[in-house]
Design a protein around this motif. Structure first.
Motif, PDB file in Angstrom:
ATOM      1  N   VAL A  55     -15.002  -0.009   2.710  1.00 56.41           N
ATOM      2  CA  VAL A  55     -15.625   0.011   1.158  1.00 56.41           C
ATOM      3  C   VAL A  55     -14.353  -0.052   0.289  1.00 56.41           C
ATOM      4  O   VAL A  55     -13.360   0.293   0.490  1.00 56.41           O
ATOM      5  N   SER A  56     -14.296  -1.510  -0.562  1.00 62.50           N
ATOM      6  CA  SER A  56     -13.389  -1.697  -1.408  1.00 62.50           C
ATOM      7  C   SER A  56     -13.534  -0.922  -2.730  1.00 62.50           C
ATOM      8  O   SER A  56     -14.388  -0.239  -3.079  1.00 62.50           O
ATOM      9  N   GLY A  57     -12.314  -0.779  -3.501  1.00 62.18           N
ATOM     10  CA  GLY A  57     -12.391  -0.473  -4.778  1.00 62.18           C
ATOM     11  C   GLY A  57     -12.237   1.397  -4.841  1.00 62.18           C
ATOM     12  O   GLY A  57     -12.297   1.944  -5.701  1.00 62.18           O
ATOM     13  N   ILE A  58     -11.883   1.759  -3.650  1.00 57.27           N
ATOM     14  CA  ILE A  58     -11.692   3.271  -3.644  1.00 57.27           C
ATOM     15  C   ILE A  58     -10.390   3.613  -4.358  1.00 57.27           C
ATOM     16  O   ILE A  58      -9.379   3.428  -3.690  1.00 57.27           O
ATOM     17  N   VAL A  59     -10.521   4.210  -5.340  1.00 59.96           N
ATOM     18  CA  VAL A  59      -9.082   4.569  -6.053  1.00 59.96           C
ATOM     19  C   VAL A  59      -8.188   5.446  -4.986  1.00 59.96           C
ATOM     20  O   VAL A  59      -9.001   6.411  -4.422  1.00 59.96           O
ATOM     21  N   PHE A  60      -6.988   5.498  -5.021  1.00 58.21           N
ATOM     22  CA  PHE A  60      -6.153   6.299  -4.446  1.00 58.21           C
ATOM     23  C   PHE A  60      -6.109   5.939  -2.979  1.00 58.21           C
ATOM     24  O   PHE A  60      -5.114   6.393  -2.103  1.00 58.21           O
ATOM     25  N   SER A  61      -6.871   4.867  -2.431  1.00 53.56           N
ATOM     26  CA  SER A  61      -6.398   4.240  -1.062  1.00 53.56           C
ATOM     27  C   SER A  61      -5.720   2.977  -1.403  1.00 53.56           C
ATOM     28  O   SER A  61      -5.289   2.603  -2.393  1.00 53.56           O
ATOM     29  N   GLY A  62      -5.366   2.484  -0.389  1.00 55.13           N
ATOM     30  CA  GLY A  62      -4.671   1.061  -0.230  1.00 55.13           C
ATOM     31  C   GLY A  62      -3.195   1.117  -0.469  1.00 55.13           C
ATOM     32  O   GLY A  62      -2.641   0.184  -1.016  1.00 55.13           O
ATOM     33  N   ASN A  63      -2.680   2.528  -0.269  1.00 60.40           N
ATOM     34  CA  ASN A  63      -1.225   2.510  -0.407  1.00 60.40           C
ATOM     35  C   ASN A  63      -0.388   1.518   0.585  1.00 60.40           C
ATOM     36  O   ASN A  63      -0.616   1.490   1.652  1.00 60.40           O
ATOM     37  N   PRO A  64       0.521   0.696   0.041  1.00 62.16           N
ATOM     38  CA  PRO A  64       1.005  -0.462   0.624  1.00 62.16           C
ATOM     39  C   PRO A  64       2.165  -0.141   1.421  1.00 62.16           C
ATOM     40  O   PRO A  64       2.804  -0.872   2.155  1.00 62.16           O
ATOM     41  N   LEU A  65       2.701   1.295   1.203  1.00 59.47           N
ATOM     42  CA  LEU A  65       4.193   1.540   1.720  1.00 59.47           C
ATOM     43  C   LEU A  65       4.191   1.664   3.354  1.00 59.47           C
ATOM     44  O   LEU A  65       3.245   2.175   4.094  1.00 59.47           O
TER      45      LEU A  65
END
Lengths: 307, 307
Positions: free
Chosen positions: B1-11
């Motif tokens: 599921v894309s576009g979920i805020v606070f996910s996708g931390n690239p570190l």
């Protein structure tokens, strides 16, 4: 997914009523109330085996010693109030010894759980994790003062700074990584025997389930995964984990194993896994997870094409 | 599921290396190292908006005051070491004020997160939840002594009793209950406005995700659900939740609402929800969750037949 040990707790936790200390005290005073004693986090069990519930009078010496707040309210079993009570205090050794009568003993939670009637292992998971939390959280993390149980043991409160503290549940991802017709299992560093299981790790702050799966597999096995799929979850009270079982697909089969975490990790064919499962988990040079662990259910579901 | 805020931390959290204090100190000493200051848990942001990273010298007065262990290692961004530093100490008010220059200010995390570049909100979630945990866990829950940051801020240690403490992440179930062609939304007791969202609650000790969904819906709305399906998860750093989004099917449409928890709960038709979503979340007499919350994505997916 059925047959997952430690799930299926049948108790009504009465989350609203338990906030009322008088309500909880009245439940403990019911003649039908029953208490599960745990000694060093091992539950009393009967020969059956089943959980070794006692009535309140049988444990009154422990309640007198530990305080009326010590019995933790677990919930209602068809209306019958159920509590758990830790009896590990050195002053209670005599009582603990005297309880080991009438065919009762203290059971190892991991060993006994799969043998218990359905639902009982879920009650055990709740009792063990909450009692352990109380035993290791006698002080306020915010100010250092002593804390005391509240809300029937569902929380602790600090009278000095006013902070409330709740039992922690640590979410853990456990994932079976697949690549074409093989799955990835690993033997943890420093672990005895040749037990092989799915990769696993704690979810970190600011991380989704899917991101934790990708990070852990990359860190431990050096392989990128996509297509993370949730499978099932399991309470795991050693001490307080929530196992979140997933499948994930590897982008390649080259592994770069983190030797600090894993002694070895390798790909297993479906035929190898099927043969080992048919032999009760014993493969050639490795053993698979037993049914008490969600890893077993991940492996079995994958092997049967249900991933 | 894309576009979920606070996910996708690239570190890259460098979980193995960060255990080595010398390694962490060397990262902070790199000229390229950057630090995100947070004032009362609000991150510094630029006008863009983006996270307001500073170099280490700009925050040296705060590090001198708080100690070399105070900057929390977040991870590596394409090799660049990234840290977070709380500057809420009253002695740092002058520094905090002086930092509010060059088009920078302190941003409200919830308001700013959806406006940040992809991935930045994930970094913010990590920084906010870990700094908040440090601020509220200065003492050892096991013995009451003071604790200090370890492993680059990924844990705290007690020098008195030897206990290690790790940031907590509280798993929460949030579920959109459906019955035939309607879904269940509720307005929480004591909440302002007419905001309606999915039911939600903390997972309790000894409980699976699916059991928590069933218990919470029964406790709050008095309806039994089955067929619990996992949808997606979201880190929610207020203060440290992991939101586990699910769908579930109600066995009937009769509700018995717990008035202590909910002011109101009712069924909404797909047409009602579609119209409200098309109007930016504004329905007749109610507003839907905004895209910052996973509840929005649950509602949208259900409305579009993706439940």
């Amino acid at each position: 997914v059925s047959g997952i040990v430690f799930s299926g707790n049948p108790l009504d936790r009465a989350s609203n009523q338990r906030r009322d200390a008088d309500w909880v005290a009245a439940r403990l005073a019911e003649p039908a109330a029953r208490v599960l004693p745990l000694h060093r986090l091992r539950p009393m069990v009967t020969d059956a085996p089943s959980l070794g519930w006692l009535d309140v009078p049988a444990l009154q010496p422990a309640i007198d010693r530990l305080g009326a707040e010590a019995p933790i309210f677990l919930g209602l079993a068809d209306g019958v109030p159920c509590f758990a009570l830790g009896v590990s205090d050195p002053a209670l050794e005599e009582l603990a010894a005297s309880l080991e009568a009438e065919g009762r003993s203290w059971g190892d939670p991991r060993a006994i759980a799969p043998l218990l009637p359905p639902g009982d292992a879920g009650v055990l998971a709740q009792a063990r994790s909450v009692l352990d939390w109380h035993a290791r959280h006698g002080f306020c993390a915010a100010c250092g003062a002593t804390t005391a149980p509240r809300t029937g043991g569902a929380s602790r409160g600090c009278a000095t700074c006013g902070a409330s503290h709740f039992p922690r549940t640590d979410p853990v991802v456990i994932m079976l990584v697949e690549h074409e017709d093989r799955c990835l299992l690993a033997h943890g560093a420093g672990r005895p025997g040749n037990f092989h299981s799915a990769l696993a790790g704690f979810i970190e702050p600011g991380e989704s389930i899917e991101e934790a799966v990708q990070r852990e597999v990359w860190e431990e096995a050096g392989v990128r995964v996509r297509d993370v799929r949730y499978f099932a979850s399991q309470p795991w009270p050693f001490p307080a984990s929530l196992m979140i079982g997933c499948f994930a697909r590897a982008e390649g089969d080259h592994l770069d194993v983190d030797q600090e975490e894993l002694e070895t990790a390798r790909w297993f064919t479906r035929a190898e896994i099927a043969a080992a499962l048919a032999a009760g988990g014993a493969g050639e040079g490795y053993t698979l997870p037993q049914p008490v662990a969600i890893a077993h259910h991940l492996v079995r579901a994958w092997c049967e094409g249900r991933s």
